[in-house]
Design a protein around this motif. Sequence first.
Motif, PDB file in Angstrom:
ATOM      1  N   GLY A 152      11.332   2.776 -10.582  1.00 43.96           N
ATOM      2  CA  GLY A 152      10.248   1.728 -10.896  1.00 43.96           C
ATOM      3  C   GLY A 152      10.525   0.868 -11.984  1.00 43.96           C
ATOM      4  O   GLY A 152      11.189   1.047 -13.001  1.00 43.96           O
ATOM      5  N   ARG A 153       9.816  -0.152 -11.951  1.00 42.52           N
ATOM      6  CA  ARG A 153       9.761  -1.130 -13.007  1.00 42.52           C
ATOM      7  C   ARG A 153       8.594  -0.970 -13.715  1.00 42.52           C
ATOM      8  O   ARG A 153       7.645  -0.252 -13.446  1.00 42.52           O
ATOM      9  N   PRO A 154       8.431  -1.657 -14.922  1.00 38.20           N
ATOM     10  CA  PRO A 154       7.166  -1.479 -15.641  1.00 38.20           C
ATOM     11  C   PRO A 154       5.831  -1.890 -15.248  1.00 38.20           C
ATOM     12  O   PRO A 154       4.757  -0.968 -15.451  1.00 38.20           O
ATOM     13  N   ASP A 155       6.040  -2.718 -14.156  1.00 34.00           N
ATOM     14  CA  ASP A 155       4.695  -3.094 -13.430  1.00 34.00           C
ATOM     15  C   ASP A 155       4.472  -2.518 -12.275  1.00 34.00           C
ATOM     16  O   ASP A 155       3.627  -2.543 -11.349  1.00 34.00           O
ATOM     17  N   SER A 156       5.445  -1.298 -11.840  1.00 35.55           N
ATOM     18  CA  SER A 156       5.342  -0.621 -10.457  1.00 35.55           C
ATOM     19  C   SER A 156       3.875   0.286 -10.497  1.00 35.55           C
ATOM     20  O   SER A 156       3.558   0.778 -11.608  1.00 35.55           O
ATOM     21  N   ASP A 157       3.352   0.293  -9.305  1.00 28.96           N
ATOM     22  CA  ASP A 157       2.344   1.142  -9.042  1.00 28.96           C
ATOM     23  C   ASP A 157       2.821   2.749  -9.487  1.00 28.96           C
ATOM     24  O   ASP A 157       3.863   3.044  -8.911  1.00 28.96           O
ATOM     25  N   LEU A 158       1.900   3.576  -9.566  1.00 27.37           N
ATOM     26  CA  LEU A 158       2.185   5.134  -9.378  1.00 27.37           C
ATOM     27  C   LEU A 158       1.519   5.259  -7.984  1.00 27.37           C
ATOM     28  O   LEU A 158       0.261   5.142  -7.554  1.00 27.37           O
ATOM     29  N   ASP A 159       2.392   5.615  -7.027  1.00 26.85           N
ATOM     30  CA  ASP A 159       2.042   5.896  -5.834  1.00 26.85           C
ATOM     31  C   ASP A 159       1.633   7.566  -5.392  1.00 26.85           C
ATOM     32  O   ASP A 159       2.639   8.317  -5.748  1.00 26.85           O
ATOM     33  N   VAL A 160       0.717   7.855  -4.865  1.00 28.46           N
ATOM     34  CA  VAL A 160       0.037   9.098  -5.071  1.00 28.46           C
ATOM     35  C   VAL A 160      -0.142   9.481  -3.649  1.00 28.46           C
ATOM     36  O   VAL A 160      -1.074   8.647  -2.951  1.00 28.46           O
ATOM     37  N   LEU A 161       0.538  10.390  -3.083  1.00 32.08           N
ATOM     38  CA  LEU A 161       0.015  10.921  -1.558  1.00 32.08           C
ATOM     39  C   LEU A 161      -0.796  12.189  -1.777  1.00 32.08           C
ATOM     40  O   LEU A 161      -0.593  13.147  -2.413  1.00 32.08           O
ATOM     41  N   LEU A 162      -2.069  11.954  -1.126  1.00 34.95           N
ATOM     42  CA  LEU A 162      -3.269  13.185  -1.261  1.00 34.95           C
ATOM     43  C   LEU A 162      -2.853  13.624   0.133  1.00 34.95           C
ATOM     44  O   LEU A 162      -3.309  12.929   1.364  1.00 34.95           O
ATOM     45  N   VAL A 163      -2.883  15.237   0.325  1.00 28.31           N
ATOM     46  CA  VAL A 163      -2.844  15.731   1.617  1.00 28.31           C
ATOM     47  C   VAL A 163      -4.204  16.600   1.685  1.00 28.31           C
ATOM     48  O   VAL A 163      -4.068  17.587   0.834  1.00 28.31           O
ATOM     49  N   PHE A 164      -4.813  16.556   2.439  1.00 26.17           N
ATOM     50  CA  PHE A 164      -6.149  17.196   2.508  1.00 26.17           C
ATOM     51  C   PHE A 164      -5.937  18.010   3.699  1.00 26.17           C
ATOM     52  O   PHE A 164      -5.202  17.863   4.476  1.00 26.17           O
ATOM     53  N   HIS A 165      -6.596  19.294   3.596  1.00 27.91           N
ATOM     54  CA  HIS A 165      -6.716  20.328   4.692  1.00 27.91           C
ATOM     55  C   HIS A 165      -7.051  19.652   6.015  1.00 27.91           C
ATOM     56  O   HIS A 165      -6.647  19.780   6.911  1.00 27.91           O
ATOM     57  N   ALA A 166      -8.067  18.463   6.101  1.00 29.46           N
ATOM     58  CA  ALA A 166      -8.677  18.061   7.175  1.00 29.46           C
ATOM     59  C   ALA A 166      -9.401  16.784   7.071  1.00 29.46           C
ATOM     60  O   ALA A 166      -9.912  16.836   6.019  1.00 29.46           O
ATOM     61  N   LEU A 167      -9.409  15.769   7.606  1.00 27.86           N
ATOM     62  CA  LEU A 167      -9.755  14.363   7.529  1.00 27.86           C
ATOM     63  C   LEU A 167     -10.385  13.863   8.854  1.00 27.86           C
ATOM     64  O   LEU A 167      -9.660  14.491  10.009  1.00 27.86           O
ATOM     65  N   PRO A 168     -11.274  13.106   8.960  1.00 23.24           N
ATOM     66  CA  PRO A 168     -11.674  12.610  10.253  1.00 23.24           C
ATOM     67  C   PRO A 168     -10.636  11.781  10.876  1.00 23.24           C
ATOM     68  O   PRO A 168      -9.688  11.233  10.001  1.00 23.24           O
ATOM     69  N   PRO A 169     -10.725  11.261  12.056  1.00 20.88           N
ATOM     70  CA  PRO A 169      -9.483  10.611  12.730  1.00 20.88           C
ATOM     71  C   PRO A 169      -9.255   9.326  11.919  1.00 20.88           C
ATOM     72  O   PRO A 169      -8.078   8.744  11.864  1.00 20.88           O
ATOM     73  N   ASP A 170     -10.213   8.655  11.555  1.00 24.41           N
ATOM     74  CA  ASP A 170      -9.921   7.245  10.628  1.00 24.41           C
ATOM     75  C   ASP A 170      -9.949   7.406   9.105  1.00 24.41           C
ATOM     76  O   ASP A 170      -9.737   6.694   8.440  1.00 24.41           O
ATOM     77  N   ARG A 171     -10.089   8.926   8.954  1.00 30.78           N
ATOM     78  CA  ARG A 171      -9.823   9.242   7.167  1.00 30.78           C
ATOM     79  C   ARG A 171     -10.664   8.763   6.289  1.00 30.78           C
ATOM     80  O   ARG A 171     -10.660   8.552   5.264  1.00 30.78           O
ATOM     81  N   GLU A 172     -11.928   8.199   6.982  1.00 31.27           N
ATOM     82  CA  GLU A 172     -13.028   7.822   6.349  1.00 31.27           C
ATOM     83  C   GLU A 172     -14.427   8.734   6.549  1.00 31.27           C
ATOM     84  O   GLU A 172     -14.592   9.296   7.378  1.00 31.27           O
TER      85      GLU A 172
END
Length: 244
Positions: free
Chosen positions: A26-46
Motif C-alpha cells: 500500500g501507498r500512504p493514500d491507499s484505502d484499507l480494504d475490508v472484506l465482510l463475510v456474513f452468515h447470510a445476506l439477501p440476493p442483492d446484499r441490501e
Amino acid sequence: MRRIRIGVPAELWRAFLFGSRARGEGRPDSDLDVLLVFHALPPDREPQAGIAEWIADEVAEDTGVPVTVWSVSRIDLERGNRTPMLVDSLDDGVPLWPPDAPPVAIDYTPDDALFCAAALLDRVEEGSAEVEEAWDAGEPQVAARRIRDDLVRMCTAMLLLDGITRPRRSEAVAAFAARHAPPREMAPVLRWAAASFGPGGRDGDGPVPPPPGGLAAAASAVEALRWRVAARGRELREALDLQR
C-alpha cells in the motif's frame, strides 16, 4: 468491527483486511480494504451492504483513514459461486475478526469459472444496446468506453476458463493475447484496449480514444470474442460432465 456488528442487521462470520495493505504494497493514500463475510445476506446484499459502506465512511471521516468495505455471504464462498476477486481477496486476507480466527483459503474451480464466464457473457450481451444508445445520443466516448470494457470482460472470461484469476484490465488483455493467439486483424483493437488504461495499465476512468478502424471494428472484435468464450465454456462444461 464493533460498529459493523452493532449496526448491520446480519450476523458477521469473518472479516479480513485484503488488497494492497494486506500484501504490504500500500501507498500512504491507499484505502484499507475490508472484506465482510456474513452468515447470510439477501440476493442483492441490501440494505446490509449499504449500511456497512455508510459505517466505513463514518470511520474514514472520524479517523482520516480511507476505508472500503465489501460485503458477501458464506454462500458466495461455496464452489460454483466464487468470483476471482473473492478467491484472491481471501488468499491475501489478514483476519480482523474474530481476532484469533485463522486465514480462510478457497480454490478457484472450473465450476466457478463457468459461473463467472456466464455472468460476463450476460453483461456483454447488454453492451450492444448501450453502445447504440450512446452513438445515437452523440456520445462516442461513452460508446468507446463500453466497447473497451466489453473487450476486457471477454479477455478476462477466457483467462478464467483457463483457471487464471489475477490479471486485471490491460494485463488481462495482454495475457489473453499471449495465450490464445487472436486473429491478426484483432491485434490493433486489443492493443488499443490495453493502452486505453494509461501507462500503469489500471486507469479505468481516463479518456478512451477512438478505436482503430472505428467502433464497428471494435464491436466486431467483441462479438468474435463472445463466440470464443461461449465455445470454450461449452467445452469445459462437457469435460466436467464426463468426469462426473
